[in-house]
Design an enzyme around this catalytic site. Structure first.
Site, mmCIF file in Angstrom:
data_model
loop_
_atom_site.group_PDB
_atom_site.id
_atom_site.type_symbol
_atom_site.label_atom_id
_atom_site.label_comp_id
_atom_site.label_asym_id
_atom_site.label_seq_id
_atom_site.Cartn_x
_atom_site.Cartn_y
_atom_site.Cartn_z
ATOM 1 N N LYS A 1 84.444 2.553 7.431
ATOM 2 C CA LYS A 1 85.816 2.427 6.936
ATOM 3 C C LYS A 1 86.624 1.413 7.742
ATOM 4 O O LYS A 1 87.287 0.534 7.165
ATOM 5 C CB LYS A 1 86.506 3.797 6.980
ATOM 6 C CG LYS A 1 88.007 3.760 6.711
ATOM 7 C CD LYS A 1 88.584 5.149 6.707
ATOM 8 C CE LYS A 1 88.605 5.780 8.077
ATOM 9 N NZ LYS A 1 89.655 5.210 8.949
ATOM 10 N N THR A 2 86.595 1.521 9.066
ATOM 11 C CA THR A 2 87.408 0.628 9.900
ATOM 12 C C THR A 2 86.981 -0.827 9.724
ATOM 13 O O THR A 2 87.816 -1.735 9.701
ATOM 14 C CB THR A 2 87.296 1.034 11.385
ATOM 15 O OG1 THR A 2 87.641 2.421 11.511
ATOM 16 C CG2 THR A 2 88.234 0.217 12.241
ATOM 17 N N ASP B 1 95.733 3.671 5.611
ATOM 18 C CA ASP B 1 94.494 4.282 6.081
ATOM 19 C C ASP B 1 94.643 5.802 6.067
ATOM 20 O O ASP B 1 95.747 6.333 6.191
ATOM 21 C CB ASP B 1 94.207 3.782 7.507
ATOM 22 C CG ASP B 1 92.819 4.141 7.976
ATOM 23 O OD1 ASP B 1 91.952 4.439 7.128
ATOM 24 O OD2 ASP B 1 92.581 4.124 9.197
ATOM 25 N N GLU B 2 93.523 6.519 5.916
ATOM 26 C CA GLU B 2 93.512 7.999 5.908
ATOM 27 C C GLU B 2 94.506 8.541 4.876
ATOM 28 O O GLU B 2 95.291 9.465 5.154
ATOM 29 C CB GLU B 2 93.834 8.549 7.308
ATOM 30 C CG GLU B 2 92.908 8.062 8.417
ATOM 31 C CD GLU B 2 91.525 8.696 8.379
ATOM 32 O OE1 GLU B 2 91.226 9.428 7.418
ATOM 33 O OE2 GLU B 2 90.735 8.439 9.309
ATOM 34 N N GLN C 1 87.306 14.815 3.447
ATOM 35 C CA GLN C 1 87.695 15.044 4.839
ATOM 36 C C GLN C 1 89.182 15.371 4.968
ATOM 37 O O GLN C 1 89.775 15.172 6.033
ATOM 38 C CB GLN C 1 87.345 13.821 5.687
ATOM 39 C CG GLN C 1 85.852 13.549 5.768
ATOM 40 C CD GLN C 1 85.504 12.414 6.703
ATOM 41 O OE1 GLN C 1 85.555 12.558 7.930
ATOM 42 N NE2 GLN C 1 85.166 11.275 6.144
ATOM 43 N N ARG D 1 79.667 15.019 11.920
ATOM 44 C CA ARG D 1 79.866 14.437 13.261
ATOM 45 C C ARG D 1 78.527 14.172 13.929
ATOM 46 O O ARG D 1 78.446 13.412 14.892
ATOM 47 C CB ARG D 1 80.663 15.401 14.173
ATOM 48 C CG ARG D 1 82.099 15.748 13.779
ATOM 49 C CD ARG D 1 82.923 14.579 13.364
ATOM 50 N NE ARG D 1 82.835 14.376 11.924
ATOM 51 C CZ ARG D 1 83.233 13.278 11.298
ATOM 52 N NH1 ARG D 1 83.696 12.254 11.977
ATOM 53 N NH2 ARG D 1 83.131 13.175 9.990
#
Length: 655
Positions: A28-29, A214-215, A245, A603
Site C-alpha cells: 500500500k505505501t 490513506d487508511e 482491516q 501480521r
C-alpha cells in the site's frame, strides 16, 4: 519495474475518483508514494497535492519516500499530514467565524479531566453518579457521532446521560472561555466551517487539485464529511484502504465509508491489490477462509509469493500453562533456529492478558517490550513543564494555571486557590484576569496575596521574554527560575528516580530544540501545537520499542500495520476473541472482531501459532472456556456441531 500490474494501474490512474483496495501486505505505501511522484512527474504542482493519513509517522514516511523517488528535493512539496494537523491549519485561518481566537490552545486528556472535574463540581455532580472519566467518555462518544450539547440532552436516556448532557454544555463553554479546543473539536469545528460557511469551503477546496486519503476504512463521520467537502469540486480523490482491516469502530470509524465509495462517487474506478508480499501461502489460506465469513465487504482474495509451514493450534490447561508453552516454544526457536527475540510477537485481545506472559518471559530471561502503558506526555513532570508553557502561550488556559500555580510550592495553598476560583466564577471571568486585582478579592491573607502577585509577575516576565527570545531560551530559563529540579528532589527520595524524572524534563528541552531547528518561524505556540498533535497518537515511543532486540507483547489493535516473522495469537476463546461484549451485541460487532482476528493472522510472515486455554481464572476462580468460533472458521471446520452451537449462542460441548 517495481510494480505489479494492479499497483501500476493504481499509480497511473491520475484523475477522477479512485478506490484502491489494498489487502494486508500488498504494498500500500509503495502505491501511495509512487502515485504522488507520478502526479508530480505529470506536471501537477507539488503544493496542489494533499495527502492525508492518521499518524505523523505515516505522513513523514510518505513525504520521504516520494522525495526519494523524484531524485531531488523540490522547492515546494506536497502537503502530507494527519487529519488533525490539516484541521488545525484550516482552523487557524478561519476559526474566528466560530467565535474562537486563531491562537486557540489544544487540550490533551489531562487538561480535559481538569475541565470535567471543575464542571461536575459546579453542577454538584458527585463522583458517585458521574466521574470525570465517565463524563469524558460520554462527551467523546457524542462528539464522535457529531452530536452537539443541545442535541445530547434530547438523546440522553439514563440519569448518567442526562447529567452528562448538562455537563457537556458547560464543558464546551469552559473550553471556549479558555480559547481552547479538545482533540475531537479539531474535527468537529473544521466540519462546521466547511459545511456552514460556503466561502470557507471554497477557499480551502481551491487550495488543492488532488486529494489522497490513506487508511480510508478508519475515517469517522466528521473526517468523511471533511473529505467530501474538499474533493467535491475537482473530484480528483484517491482513497486507499482495506475494509477487512477496519477495527476501530469503538472510536468512531465507520467501515461503511469504504464500502459505499462507489455510491458516493459513481464514476469511481476500483483497483484491488491482492498480491501479498508478507505472509506464506499457508497463512493466507487461513486468513482468506476466515474473512470470507464477513458478508458486508469488498470481495478480494490475497495471493502469496512464497510458501512455508502450516499454522498450528495448541490447547493448554489454563492461562499459566499457555504462557509457559508460548515462552518455552519461542525460547527453543531462539536457541535452535537462530531467531532473535525481536522476530516474535505475542498478540492478545485484552490489556489484562499479557501479565502471565510477562512473568514467564522474565523467568526465562528473554527480553520483551510491552506496547502501551504510560505515554511520555502523561508523566507528571512533563505535564507540569508543559502547563507552564501553555499558560505563557494562553493565560486564559485555566486548567494549566490551576496545575502549576503552586508547583513548585510557593505559598498558594488550596484555600487560596478555591477563593480565587469562586471569585472568578462569581465575576464570570477567567481566573487569570482576576490576578492583577488580587488585593480586592475578599478572604485572602496578606501572605497569600503577596504569593499570588509574585507568581503573576513571574509569568508576565516570561510572557515578555517570549517576544524577545527564542522558545528554547525561554523554556530553559523558566525551568531554572522556578527551581523545578529542586521540586523533583523534594518529591522523590531515590536518586535514580530523581535522575529519571529530570531526564524527562531535559527531553522536553530537547524537543523544543528539535522543533526550533525544523520550524521556519519557531514560536512557543507552534511547539505546543506540535506536541498536542503528536502526543495524541496511541504510542509515541512505539518505534523505539520495536527497534530493541526484544519480544513484542501487545494487543491486536496495537499490532495493526506491523509484521513479524513469527506470531503467537493467544486466548483464542469465545468471550475473549470474539470479546464477550461483541458476542452479546452480535451482528456488526462480531464482524469487527473477525476483522481483528484477521489483522492478527496477517501480521505473521513465516510462522503462526494460535493458543487457547481449557479454563481461565475470573475473579480468582477457574472457569471453563470454549474454543473461539474463529478457530473453526480459520481451519475450515464450519460444519462442526460445536461451531453451529456457538453461532446460535449455545455453549458447545467440551472436548
Amino acid at each position: 519495474m517495481d510494480l505489479n500490474p494492479a499497483q501500476y494501474d493504481a499509480v497511473n490512474t491520475l484523475s477522477g475518483p479512485l478506490l484502491v483496495l489494498a489487502g494486508a501486505g500488498t504494498g500500500k505505501t509503495r502505491v501511495v508514494t509512487y502515485r504522488i511522484a507520478e502526479l508530480i512527474r505529470n506536471r501537477i504542482r507539488p503544493d496542489r497535492i494533499l495527502a492525508v493519513t492518521f499518524t505523523n509517522k505515516a505522513a513523514d514516511e510518505m513525504q520521504q519516500r516520494a522525495a526519494a523517488l523524484l531524485g531531488k528535493r523540490p522547492k515546494v512539496r506536497p502537503e502530507m499530514s494527519t487529519f488533525h494537523s490539516l484541521c488545525v491549519r484550516i482552523l487557524r485561518r478561519h476559526i474566528q467565524q466560530l467565535g474562537y481566537p486563531s491562537a486557540f490552545a489544544i487540550y490533551d486528556r489531562g487538561d480535559q479531566e481538569g475541565v470535567a472535574r471543575s464542571v461536575l463540581r459546579e453542577i454538584k455532580g458527585g463522583d458517585a453518579l458521574l466521574r470525570p472519566g465517565d463524563l469524558l467518555y460520554l462527551i467523546g462518544r457524542w462528539k464522535t457521532a457529531a452530536v452537539r450539547p443541545e442535541q445530547a440532552a434530547a438523546l440522553a436516556e439514563t440519569d448518567k446521560e442526562h447529567l452528562g448532557a448538562a455537563a457537556y454544555r458547560r464543558y464546551q463553554n469552559a473550553l471556549k472561555a479558555a480559547g481552547s479546543l479538545d482533540f475531537d473539536d479539531l474535527l468537529l469545528c473544521t466540519e462546521e466551517l466547511l459545511t456552514q460557511f460556503p466561502k470557507v469551503r471554497r477557499a480551502e477546496a481551491d487550495r488543492f487539485d488532488h486529494l489522497l486519503v490513506d487508511e480510508y476504512q478508519d475515517t469517522n463521520g466528521s473526517q468523511y464529511r471533511i473529505v467530501q467537502s474538499l474533493a467535491a469540486d475537482h473530484r480528483n480523490l484517491c482513497v486507499v484502504g482495506d475494509d477487512d482491516q477496519s477495527i476501530y469502530g469503538w472510536r468512531g470509524a465507520e467501515v461503511a465509508h469504504i464500502l459505499r465509495f462507489k455510491n458516493d462517487w459513481p464514476e469511481a474506478k476500483v483497483v484491488r491489490l491482492e498480491v501479498n508480499y508478507r505472509s506464506t501461502r499457508e497463512i493466507l489460506a487461513w486468513s482468506n477462509r476466515l474473512i470470507a465469513f464477513n458478508k458486508l465487504r469488498h470481495v478480494k482474495t490475497l495471493r502469496a509469493t512464497c510458501s512455508g509451514e502450516s499454522p498450528r493450534v495448541r490447547q493448554l490447561k489454563d492461562e499459566i500453562e499457555e504462557a509457559k508453552f508460548v515462552v518455552a516454544d519461542l525460547a527453543d526457536r531462539i536457541a535452535r533456529h537462530r531467531r532473535r527475540p525481536k522476530d516474535f510477537a505475542i498478540l492478545c485481545r485484552t490489556n489484562e492478558q499479557p501479565r502471565s506472559f510477562e512473568m514467564e518471559l522474565r523467568r526465562a530471561n528473554i527480553p520483551y517490550v510491552l506496547m502501551g502503558g504510560m505515554s511520555f506526555y502523561d508523566r507528571k513532570e512533563i505535564r507540569d513543564v508543559l502547563a507552564y508553557l501553555k499558560l505563557l502561550a494562553n493565560p486564559a488556559d485555566e486548567v494549566s494555571l490551576l496545575r502549576i500555580i503552586n508547583v513548585p510550592a510557593r505559598g498558594i495553598g488550596q484555600t487560596t486557590v478555591k477563593t480565587l476560583l469562586d471569585a472568578a466564577i462569581h465575576a464570570g471571568k477567567p481566573m487569570w484576569e482576576l490576578l492583577p486585582k488580587v488585593r480586592e478579592v475578599p478572604g485572602l491573607t496578606a501572605t497569600a496575596v503577596q504569593a499570588v502577585e509574585r507568581f503573576r509577575t513571574m509569568i508576565e516576565r516570561f510572557r515578555r521574554q517570549m517576544k524577545e527570545q527564542s522558545p528554547l531560551q525561554v523554556v530553559k530559563t523558566l525551568i531554572r527560575d522556578v527551581s523545578y529540579k529542586d521540586e523533583l528532589t523534594r518529591l522523590y527520595s531515590e536518586a535514580d528516580e530523581q535522575e529519571a524524572r529530570w531526564a524527562s524534563v531535559e527531553e522536553v528541552v530537547n524537543a523544543v530544540a528539535g522543533y526550533s531547528h525544523r520550524a521556519t518561524d519557531p514560536t512557543l505556540a507552534g511547539f505546543l501545537q506540535e506536541v498536542a498533535l503528536t502526543a495524541n497518537e496511541a504510542e509515541d515511543d512505539k518505534e523505539s520499542k520495536l527497534e530493541r532486540n526484544a519480544v513484542a507483547l501487545m494487543t491486536l489493535h496495537a499490532a495493526k500495520g506491523l509484521e513479524f516473522p513469527e506470531v503467537y495469537m493467544v486466548g483464542m476463546e469465545e468471550g475473549t476473541l470474539p470479546h464477550h461484549r461483541s458476542v452479546a451485541d452480535a451482528g456488526a460487532s462480531v464482524d469487527e472482531e473477525r476483522r481483528l482476528c484477521y489483522v492478527g493472522v496477517t501480521r505473521a510472515q513465516r510462522r503462526l501459532t494460535l493458543t487457547l486455554a481449557l479454563e481461565r481464572r475470573k475473579w480468582g476462580k477457574s472457569r471453563p472456556t470454549h474454543p473461539s468460533r474463529f478457530l473453526y472458521e480459520l481451519t475450515g471446520q464450519a460444519d462442526n456441531p460445536n461451531y453451529q452451537r456457538v453461532q446460535h449462542g449455545q455453549k458447545p460441548q467440551r472436548r
